[in-house]
Motif scaffolding. Sequence first.
Motif, PDB file in Angstrom:
ATOM      1  N   GLY A 204       1.034  -1.189  -0.092  1.00 24.10           N
ATOM      2  CA  GLY A 204      -0.145  -0.158  -0.114  1.00 24.10           C
ATOM      3  C   GLY A 204       1.040   1.411  -0.085  1.00 24.10           C
ATOM      4  N   GLY A 205       0.382   2.273   0.469  1.00 23.31           N
ATOM      5  CA  GLY A 205       1.160   3.550   0.800  1.00 23.31           C
ATOM      6  C   GLY A 205       0.855   4.558  -0.434  1.00 23.31           C
ATOM      7  N   SER A 206       1.848   5.668  -0.399  1.00 24.43           N
ATOM      8  CA  SER A 206       1.827   6.317  -1.295  1.00 24.43           C
ATOM      9  C   SER A 206       2.898   6.545  -2.408  1.00 24.43           C
ATOM     10  N   LYS A 207       3.980   5.914  -2.474  1.00 26.16           N
ATOM     11  CA  LYS A 207       5.111   5.867  -3.080  1.00 26.16           C
ATOM     12  C   LYS A 207       4.807   4.895  -4.266  1.00 26.16           C
ATOM     13  N   ASP A 210       7.289   4.041  -7.552  1.00 21.93           N
ATOM     14  CA  ASP A 210       8.515   3.269  -6.861  1.00 21.93           C
ATOM     15  C   ASP A 210       8.105   1.726  -6.882  1.00 21.93           C
ATOM     16  N   LYS A 211       6.912   1.642  -6.228  1.00 17.36           N
ATOM     17  CA  LYS A 211       6.358   0.179  -5.758  1.00 17.36           C
ATOM     18  C   LYS A 211       5.885  -0.385  -7.033  1.00 17.36           C
ATOM     19  N   LEU A 212       5.269   0.151  -8.073  1.00 15.85           N
ATOM     20  CA  LEU A 212       4.687  -0.550  -9.194  1.00 15.85           C
ATOM     21  C   LEU A 212       5.946  -1.360 -10.029  1.00 15.85           C
ATOM     22  N   LEU A 296     -12.197  11.247  -3.514  1.00 13.03           N
ATOM     23  CA  LEU A 296     -11.018  10.562  -3.727  1.00 13.03           C
ATOM     24  C   LEU A 296     -10.964   9.389  -2.627  1.00 13.03           C
ATOM     25  N   GLY A 297     -10.415   8.282  -2.918  1.00 11.40           N
ATOM     26  CA  GLY A 297     -10.317   6.984  -2.248  1.00 11.40           C
ATOM     27  C   GLY A 297      -9.038   7.094  -1.319  1.00 11.40           C
ATOM     28  N   LEU A 298      -9.454   7.093   0.058  1.00  5.19           N
ATOM     29  CA  LEU A 298      -8.460   7.148   1.111  1.00  5.19           C
ATOM     30  C   LEU A 298      -8.146   5.811   1.988  1.00  5.19           C
ATOM     31  N   TRP A 320       4.715  -7.080   4.792  1.00  8.62           N
ATOM     32  CA  TRP A 320       3.892  -5.934   4.266  1.00  8.62           C
ATOM     33  C   TRP A 320       4.491  -4.577   4.450  1.00  8.62           C
ATOM     34  N   ASN A 321       4.395  -3.741   3.146  1.00  9.94           N
ATOM     35  CA  ASN A 321       4.893  -2.607   3.252  1.00  9.94           C
ATOM     36  C   ASN A 321       3.604  -1.616   2.826  1.00  9.94           C
ATOM     37  N   GLY A 322       3.300  -0.511   3.453  1.00  6.36           N
ATOM     38  CA  GLY A 322       2.550   0.482   3.118  1.00  6.36           C
ATOM     39  C   GLY A 322       1.121   0.412   3.664  1.00  6.36           C
ATOM     40  N   MET A 324      -2.530   0.791   4.337  1.00  9.42           N
ATOM     41  CA  MET A 324      -4.019   0.382   3.412  1.00  9.42           C
ATOM     42  C   MET A 324      -4.709   1.731   3.155  1.00  9.42           C
ATOM     43  N   GLY A 325      -4.382   2.718   3.901  1.00 10.49           N
ATOM     44  CA  GLY A 325      -5.282   3.971   3.729  1.00 10.49           C
ATOM     45  C   GLY A 325      -4.431   5.182   4.541  1.00 10.49           C
ATOM     46  N   VAL A 326      -5.090   6.291   4.590  1.00 11.14           N
ATOM     47  CA  VAL A 326      -4.333   7.468   5.602  1.00 11.14           C
ATOM     48  C   VAL A 326      -4.934   7.329   6.714  1.00 11.14           C
ATOM     49  N   PHE A 327      -4.078   6.458   7.211  1.00 11.64           N
ATOM     50  CA  PHE A 327      -4.148   5.907   8.830  1.00 11.64           C
ATOM     51  C   PHE A 327      -4.012   7.114   9.739  1.00 11.64           C
ATOM     52  N   GLU A 328      -3.503   7.997   9.456  1.00 11.89           N
ATOM     53  CA  GLU A 328      -3.065   9.229  10.270  1.00 11.89           C
ATOM     54  C   GLU A 328      -4.511  10.096  10.563  1.00 11.89           C
ATOM     55  N   LEU A 329      -5.426   9.943   9.513  1.00  5.11           N
ATOM     56  CA  LEU A 329      -6.598  10.464   9.995  1.00  5.11           C
ATOM     57  C   LEU A 329      -7.581   9.565  10.166  1.00  5.11           C
ATOM     58  N   GLY A 355       8.729   3.286   6.923  1.00  4.88           N
ATOM     59  CA  GLY A 355       8.688   4.175   8.049  1.00  4.88           C
ATOM     60  C   GLY A 355       7.397   4.508   8.447  1.00  4.88           C
ATOM     61  N   ASP A 356       6.462   4.624   7.409  1.00  2.00           N
ATOM     62  CA  ASP A 356       5.015   4.784   7.822  1.00  2.00           C
ATOM     63  C   ASP A 356       4.210   3.823   8.126  1.00  2.00           C
ATOM     64  N   SER A 357       4.567   2.500   7.614  1.00  2.00           N
ATOM     65  CA  SER A 357       3.853   1.250   7.943  1.00  2.00           C
ATOM     66  C   SER A 357       4.395   0.908   9.538  1.00  2.00           C
ATOM     67  N   ALA A 358       5.705   1.029   9.776  1.00  2.00           N
ATOM     68  CA  ALA A 358       6.084   0.923  11.363  1.00  2.00           C
ATOM     69  C   ALA A 358       5.352   1.902  12.239  1.00  2.00           C
TER      70      ALA A 358
HETATM   71  N1  LIG Z   1      -5.395   6.108  -0.697  1.00  2.00           N
HETATM   72  C1  LIG Z   1      -4.501   6.807  -0.284  1.00  2.00           C
HETATM   73  N2  LIG Z   1      -4.199   8.074  -0.855  1.00  2.00           N
HETATM   74  C2  LIG Z   1      -3.247   8.815  -0.597  1.00  2.00           C
HETATM   75  N3  LIG Z   1      -2.432   8.588   0.350  1.00  2.00           N
HETATM   76  C3  LIG Z   1      -2.429   7.378   0.877  1.00  2.00           C
HETATM   77  C4  LIG Z   1      -3.336   6.450   0.710  1.00  2.00           C
HETATM   78  N4  LIG Z   1      -3.239   5.178   1.576  1.00  2.00           N
HETATM   79  C5  LIG Z   1      -2.172   5.625   2.084  1.00  2.00           C
HETATM   80  N5  LIG Z   1      -1.680   6.755   1.828  1.00  2.00           N
HETATM   81  C6  LIG Z   1      -0.498   7.140   2.537  1.00  2.00           C
HETATM   82  O1  LIG Z   1       0.689   6.387   2.223  1.00  2.00           O
HETATM   83  C7  LIG Z   1       1.826   6.936   3.389  1.00  2.00           C
HETATM   84  C8  LIG Z   1       2.647   5.978   3.391  1.00  2.00           C
HETATM   85  O2  LIG Z   1       3.054   5.570   2.232  1.00  2.00           O
HETATM   86  P1  LIG Z   1       4.780   5.157   1.970  1.00  2.00           P
HETATM   87  O3  LIG Z   1       5.722   6.114   2.258  1.00  2.00           O
HETATM   88  O4  LIG Z   1       4.698   4.456   0.622  1.00  2.00           O
HETATM   89  O5  LIG Z   1       4.767   3.949   2.993  1.00  2.00           O
HETATM   90  P2  LIG Z   1       6.150   3.353   3.902  1.00  2.00           P
HETATM   91  O6  LIG Z   1       6.615   4.564   4.605  1.00  2.00           O
HETATM   92  O7  LIG Z   1       5.599   2.508   4.901  1.00  2.00           O
HETATM   93  O8  LIG Z   1       6.942   2.714   3.000  1.00  2.00           O
HETATM   94  C9  LIG Z   1       0.806   7.405   4.708  1.00  2.00           C
HETATM   95  O9  LIG Z   1       1.222   8.609   5.006  1.00  2.00           O
HETATM   96  C10 LIG Z   1      -0.522   7.383   3.912  1.00  2.00           C
HETATM   97  O10 LIG Z   1      -1.243   8.340   4.622  1.00  2.00           O
END
Ligand SMILES: Nc1ncnc2c1ncn2[C@@H]1O[C@H](COP(=O)(O)OP(=O)(O)O)[C@@H](O)[C@H]1O
Length: 398
Positions: A204-207, A210-212, A296-298, A320-322, A324-329, A355-358
């Motif tokens: 998951g996540g937002s990068k 990179d991940k594709l 937008l899907g969050l 597991w990396n990334g 599944m959503g904007v867990f901060e909100l 970083g964000d998953s941990a």
């Molecule tokens: N659907 C989404 N739309 C936008 N941002 C998202 C979505 N799902 C997750 N995120 C964001 O992805 C971020 C973490 O992404 P990333 O840096 O790729 O993860 P990691 O640091 O674990 O490798 C989080 O800040 C989270 O809010």
Amino acid sequence: MTIRTLDDLLSEGVAGRRVLVRADLNVPFDKANPSVISDDGRIRAVLPTIIALRDAGARVVVMSHLGRPKGAPDPKYTLAPVAVRFSELLGSPVVFADDTVGASAQDAVSRLTDGGVVLLENLRFNPGETSKDEAERGAFAAQLAAFGDAYVDDAFGAVHRKHASVYDVPALLPHYAGGLVLREVEVLSTLTGNPERPYVVVLGGSKVSDKLAVIQALLPKVDTLLIGGGMCFTFLKALGYEVGKSLLEDDQVDTCRDLLASGKIKVPTDVVVADRFAADAQVDTVTADAIPAEWLGLDIGPDTVAAFAEVLGTAKTVFWNGPMGVFELAPFAAGTRGVAEAITKVDGFTVVGGGDSAAAVRALGLDESAFGHISTGGGASLEYLEGKTLPGVAALEK
Ligand SMILES: Nc1ncnc2c1ncn2[C@@H]1O[C@H](COP(=O)(O)OP(=O)(O)O)[C@@H](O)[C@H]1O
Ligand SMILES: O=C(OP(=O)(O)O)[C@H](O)COP(=O)(O)O
């Protein structure tokens, strides 16, 4: 090829020597209060290395990036608040240099006494750090290397970056791997050999871009790939669905279509959508083919969490990396929580990376000990699992 380690350096004796340490202090900040560090796990992770050097009388120069500034100073990405937290955790002063290789850094380094610690300003404020031009990177690396008599890499989260501080500096100084890098590589190597199956990877996540790139290489090695977070929308688009204002890599839609043909990828069937990116937005849960045009899907929806949990229930190895959503909100945290909880119940070996998953594991109050390993690097772990040579590790082997 053997890698010299921090222990080797310590046994050579470091008292009075300047040791340049590359750390990954790229910590997340509170979305509502951007001056507050929301998770200091990456600072804590490098403390044993800094403490060992400090206590052995080294003059320690720590360097890191933070976020993705564009090669010029940007107050939004200053490491100043990190220096404050670093000093609190270390229990001794950390002198912050408010530039990377300029007068302030030179002055701070020249004033170091035995056991002292300096943190340089964000490496990515200098275009040489991330440059693709070897000469530009090399020139910046030479300026950094002038601050040290030896170099230690303990920035596992950045070892997949061919950047000056990761790749070029070690060519200029006696170089050593820190304990964090060694431990991470040792644990992850258990996943590259012959992982017990089913082997499930959750991404998951937002990068997204990179991940594709990593998925293609990872697919043949795994049994199932579960996709959530910001990257799922490019896959949903590849299925022919409209994704509104969600994160989308338009130029990767065809690649995603090819990847889906493998039959190993599961994408969300329902999505939590919002009319804007905010905790007090209007929120709804819709099927993945019904994302409203202006929304937008969050997060992934509850049916998706249940389906992912079912797959994870049979897994013997999970990475597991990334999120599944904007867990901060709060309205967008349930998907990450649900998947994380399912991973804690896996009867097998589980690794969380990034970083964000941990940070999510800790922010959601989950039991860290319920995971086999929590890695400080997401992209770095993925590229390691993919079997790629990591520039930072290769540089230490030379
Ligand atoms: N659907 C989404 N739309 C936008 N941002 C998202 C979505 N799902 C997750 N995120 C964001 O992805 C971020 C973490 O992404 P990333 O840096 O790729 O993860 P990691 O640091 O674990 O490798 C989080 O800040 C989270 O809010
Ligand atoms: O946060 C990081 O990686 P991660 O989000 O893959 O765990 C590292 O600090 C690397 O940062 P970068 O992906 O901007 O090079």
